[in-house]
Design a protein around this motif. Sequence first.
Motif, PDB file in Angstrom:
ATOM      1  N   GLY A 228      49.073  80.771  19.381  1.00 23.75           N
ATOM      2  CA  GLY A 228      48.874  79.460  19.989  1.00 23.75           C
ATOM      3  C   GLY A 228      48.376  78.422  18.996  1.00 23.75           C
ATOM      4  O   GLY A 228      48.925  77.313  18.900  1.00 23.75           O
ATOM      5  N   LEU A 229      47.354  78.758  18.222  1.00 24.70           N
ATOM      6  CA  LEU A 229      46.800  77.810  17.254  1.00 24.70           C
ATOM      7  C   LEU A 229      47.775  77.532  16.116  1.00 24.70           C
ATOM      8  O   LEU A 229      47.912  76.393  15.661  1.00 24.70           O
ATOM      9  CB  LEU A 229      45.484  78.349  16.697  1.00 24.70           C
ATOM     10  CG  LEU A 229      44.321  78.444  17.694  1.00 24.70           C
ATOM     11  CD1 LEU A 229      43.095  79.033  17.022  1.00 24.70           C
ATOM     12  CD2 LEU A 229      43.999  77.073  18.285  1.00 24.70           C
ATOM     13  N   PHE A 230      48.465  78.575  15.657  1.00 26.07           N
ATOM     14  CA  PHE A 230      49.393  78.397  14.536  1.00 26.07           C
ATOM     15  C   PHE A 230      50.562  77.504  14.940  1.00 26.07           C
ATOM     16  O   PHE A 230      50.953  76.600  14.175  1.00 26.07           O
ATOM     17  CB  PHE A 230      49.900  79.759  14.067  1.00 26.07           C
ATOM     18  CG  PHE A 230      50.708  79.712  12.806  1.00 26.07           C
ATOM     19  CD1 PHE A 230      50.090  79.726  11.568  1.00 26.07           C
ATOM     20  CD2 PHE A 230      52.090  79.639  12.863  1.00 26.07           C
ATOM     21  CE1 PHE A 230      50.839  79.674  10.406  1.00 26.07           C
ATOM     22  CE2 PHE A 230      52.849  79.588  11.706  1.00 26.07           C
ATOM     23  CZ  PHE A 230      52.222  79.602  10.466  1.00 26.07           C
ATOM     24  N   LEU A 289      58.372  82.099  11.250  1.00 27.80           N
ATOM     25  CA  LEU A 289      57.178  82.268  10.429  1.00 27.80           C
ATOM     26  C   LEU A 289      56.034  82.861  11.228  1.00 27.80           C
ATOM     27  O   LEU A 289      55.374  83.825  10.803  1.00 27.80           O
ATOM     28  CB  LEU A 289      56.776  80.915   9.840  1.00 27.80           C
ATOM     29  CG  LEU A 289      55.639  80.925   8.815  1.00 27.80           C
ATOM     30  CD1 LEU A 289      56.033  81.752   7.607  1.00 27.80           C
ATOM     31  CD2 LEU A 289      55.282  79.498   8.409  1.00 27.80           C
ATOM     32  N   VAL A 290      55.795  82.338  12.442  1.00 25.40           N
ATOM     33  CA  VAL A 290      54.659  82.812  13.226  1.00 25.40           C
ATOM     34  C   VAL A 290      54.862  84.248  13.680  1.00 25.40           C
ATOM     35  O   VAL A 290      53.928  85.064  13.663  1.00 25.40           O
ATOM     36  CB  VAL A 290      54.400  81.866  14.423  1.00 25.40           C
ATOM     37  CG1 VAL A 290      55.550  81.889  15.412  1.00 25.40           C
ATOM     38  CG2 VAL A 290      53.105  82.241  15.136  1.00 25.40           C
ATOM     39  N   HIS A 291      56.082  84.602  14.035  1.00 22.12           N
ATOM     40  CA  HIS A 291      56.294  85.961  14.529  1.00 22.12           C
ATOM     41  C   HIS A 291      56.398  86.980  13.393  1.00 22.12           C
ATOM     42  O   HIS A 291      56.077  88.149  13.602  1.00 22.12           O
ATOM     43  CB  HIS A 291      57.543  86.004  15.409  1.00 22.12           C
ATOM     44  CG  HIS A 291      57.352  85.316  16.724  1.00 22.12           C
ATOM     45  ND1 HIS A 291      56.518  85.793  17.706  1.00 22.12           N
ATOM     46  CD2 HIS A 291      57.867  84.152  17.206  1.00 22.12           C
ATOM     47  CE1 HIS A 291      56.537  84.975  18.750  1.00 22.12           C
ATOM     48  NE2 HIS A 291      57.344  83.974  18.474  1.00 22.12           N
ATOM     49  N   ASN A 292      56.804  86.551  12.208  1.00 24.00           N
ATOM     50  CA  ASN A 292      56.768  87.466  11.075  1.00 24.00           C
ATOM     51  C   ASN A 292      55.336  87.730  10.626  1.00 24.00           C
ATOM     52  O   ASN A 292      54.980  88.864  10.304  1.00 24.00           O
ATOM     53  CB  ASN A 292      57.580  86.896   9.908  1.00 24.00           C
ATOM     54  CG  ASN A 292      59.065  87.201  10.039  1.00 24.00           C
ATOM     55  OD1 ASN A 292      59.479  88.348   9.981  1.00 24.00           O
ATOM     56  ND2 ASN A 292      59.867  86.172  10.241  1.00 24.00           N
ATOM     57  N   ILE A 293      54.504  86.688  10.612  1.00 24.41           N
ATOM     58  CA  ILE A 293      53.094  86.898  10.275  1.00 24.41           C
ATOM     59  C   ILE A 293      52.422  87.778  11.316  1.00 24.41           C
ATOM     60  O   ILE A 293      51.644  88.678  10.991  1.00 24.41           O
ATOM     61  CB  ILE A 293      52.370  85.538  10.159  1.00 24.41           C
ATOM     62  CG1 ILE A 293      52.924  84.745   8.969  1.00 24.41           C
ATOM     63  CG2 ILE A 293      50.872  85.737  10.012  1.00 24.41           C
ATOM     64  CD1 ILE A 293      52.331  83.363   8.832  1.00 24.41           C
ATOM     65  N   ASP A 294      52.750  87.537  12.584  1.00 20.39           N
ATOM     66  CA  ASP A 294      52.151  88.357  13.642  1.00 20.39           C
ATOM     67  C   ASP A 294      52.623  89.810  13.548  1.00 20.39           C
ATOM     68  O   ASP A 294      51.845  90.738  13.773  1.00 20.39           O
ATOM     69  CB  ASP A 294      52.529  87.774  15.006  1.00 20.39           C
ATOM     70  CG  ASP A 294      51.955  88.577  16.154  1.00 20.39           C
ATOM     71  OD1 ASP A 294      50.732  88.641  16.282  1.00 20.39           O
ATOM     72  OD2 ASP A 294      52.744  89.165  16.918  1.00 20.39           O
ATOM     73  N   ALA A 295      53.898  90.013  13.199  1.00 18.19           N
ATOM     74  CA  ALA A 295      54.436  91.371  13.164  1.00 18.19           C
ATOM     75  C   ALA A 295      53.975  92.149  11.940  1.00 18.19           C
ATOM     76  O   ALA A 295      53.765  93.365  12.020  1.00 18.19           O
ATOM     77  CB  ALA A 295      55.961  91.319  13.210  1.00 18.19           C
ATOM     78  N   TYR A 296      53.801  91.449  10.803  1.00 16.59           N
ATOM     79  CA  TYR A 296      53.508  92.162   9.563  1.00 16.59           C
ATOM     80  C   TYR A 296      52.061  92.034   9.093  1.00 16.59           C
ATOM     81  O   TYR A 296      51.671  92.685   8.122  1.00 16.59           O
ATOM     82  CB  TYR A 296      54.430  91.666   8.443  1.00 16.59           C
ATOM     83  CG  TYR A 296      55.866  92.045   8.669  1.00 16.59           C
ATOM     84  CD1 TYR A 296      56.312  93.338   8.425  1.00 16.59           C
ATOM     85  CD2 TYR A 296      56.780  91.113   9.144  1.00 16.59           C
ATOM     86  CE1 TYR A 296      57.640  93.686   8.647  1.00 16.59           C
ATOM     87  CE2 TYR A 296      58.102  91.455   9.368  1.00 16.59           C
ATOM     88  CZ  TYR A 296      58.523  92.745   9.113  1.00 16.59           C
ATOM     89  OH  TYR A 296      59.835  93.094   9.341  1.00 16.59           O
ATOM     90  N   VAL A 297      51.263  91.190   9.766  1.00 15.39           N
ATOM     91  CA  VAL A 297      49.859  91.032   9.377  1.00 15.39           C
ATOM     92  C   VAL A 297      48.928  91.386  10.534  1.00 15.39           C
ATOM     93  O   VAL A 297      48.047  92.240  10.405  1.00 15.39           O
ATOM     94  CB  VAL A 297      49.578  89.593   8.885  1.00 15.39           C
ATOM     95  CG1 VAL A 297      48.107  89.425   8.535  1.00 15.39           C
ATOM     96  CG2 VAL A 297      50.441  89.273   7.674  1.00 15.39           C
TER      97      VAL A 297
END
Length: 364
Positions: A228-230, A289-297
Amino acid sequence: MASRKAPPTVEPHVERPGPAEFRDPLVRREMAKAAVWLGMALGIIGVIVLGQPLLLIVGGAIFAVFLDGGVRLLGRYLPIPRGWRLLLVLLLGFGFIGWVFWFAGTTIAAQFEALRDVVTAQFDRLVEFAVSLGLMPRGQSPDVASQLLGGIGRLTSAVGSVIGAVASVIAMIVIGIFLASEPRLYDRGIAWMLPLRARSGFYRIAEHAGFTLRRLLFGRLIAMVFEGLFVWFMLTVGGVPMAGLLGLVTGVLAFIPNIGAITSGILMIAVGFSAGYGHGIWCIIVYFLVHNIDAYVVVPYVARRTVDIAPAVLLAMQLLMAALFGILGVLFADPILATLKVVLIDLSRREAIEEGEGPAVVSR
């Protein structure tokens, strides 16, 4: 001359086995098998018929697990009774939800109407593009729209109306508060209905499942806040309209893995292209970008440490629960699948230990 005793006029009654008494071991064994199969059939029918009330109870239990996690977290820093910690968690949680609704109502309430108009206009443009390519006959757009709306209506049939939705939420909240106030009382009540030899295993599985669900829900909460914030920050930087509303919708839908991400992405990209091609491309970049960061971080450090569930299995579970129970089934598919996996893993390990079986290496 001695007189002889007259024979009785009524013969004595002797009780003999009747048709309701089965002494044959084969008949008894077959009757037991039939009773088991009949009980399973009735149980399946009962789950389907009483699916919505059962899902409300499951939702209350999940909410209780969430509250229990907050109570345990506060217990590390505040040495106060459990009841006071639960009250503090409820005040903080509902206070934050109230602030979010106040913020949404005072700052972005007008954007909801604009979002609906934008999505409708983009859908009409997409249909016209499909018609121009010959993928859809002309005049078909109202039928497609009605079918989509009908599908959404079937998904939301779990609550039926606004009053039903509010009553369902209140019921889940009340059940969750009662369960979280005295969880051991309800654990002992369920264990009391089990045989003595199975109670220790029940306590072990319940503790393991509760620990797994607490971490899983904590991971979902982190993902919701982060996404949400990102999204709000990146869309604001890119000058995309309705950035606050899209960030709020993305954060809320992040609770539903896979389906929630797809839905929020479609809304985000539709709004972006309504403002221009540059904004639309920027929304696509932000979405990936947001879902790759969420999936891999985020997910590897939180969710995958609890229950490693394959995305295809989770998506299949969501589709199955949606077809059976509607939107509530989609919401609770992830915790239910995680609990089932924990139970199966615990039972299989216990059985392997009892039978003395070690790990097997299978070459493929």
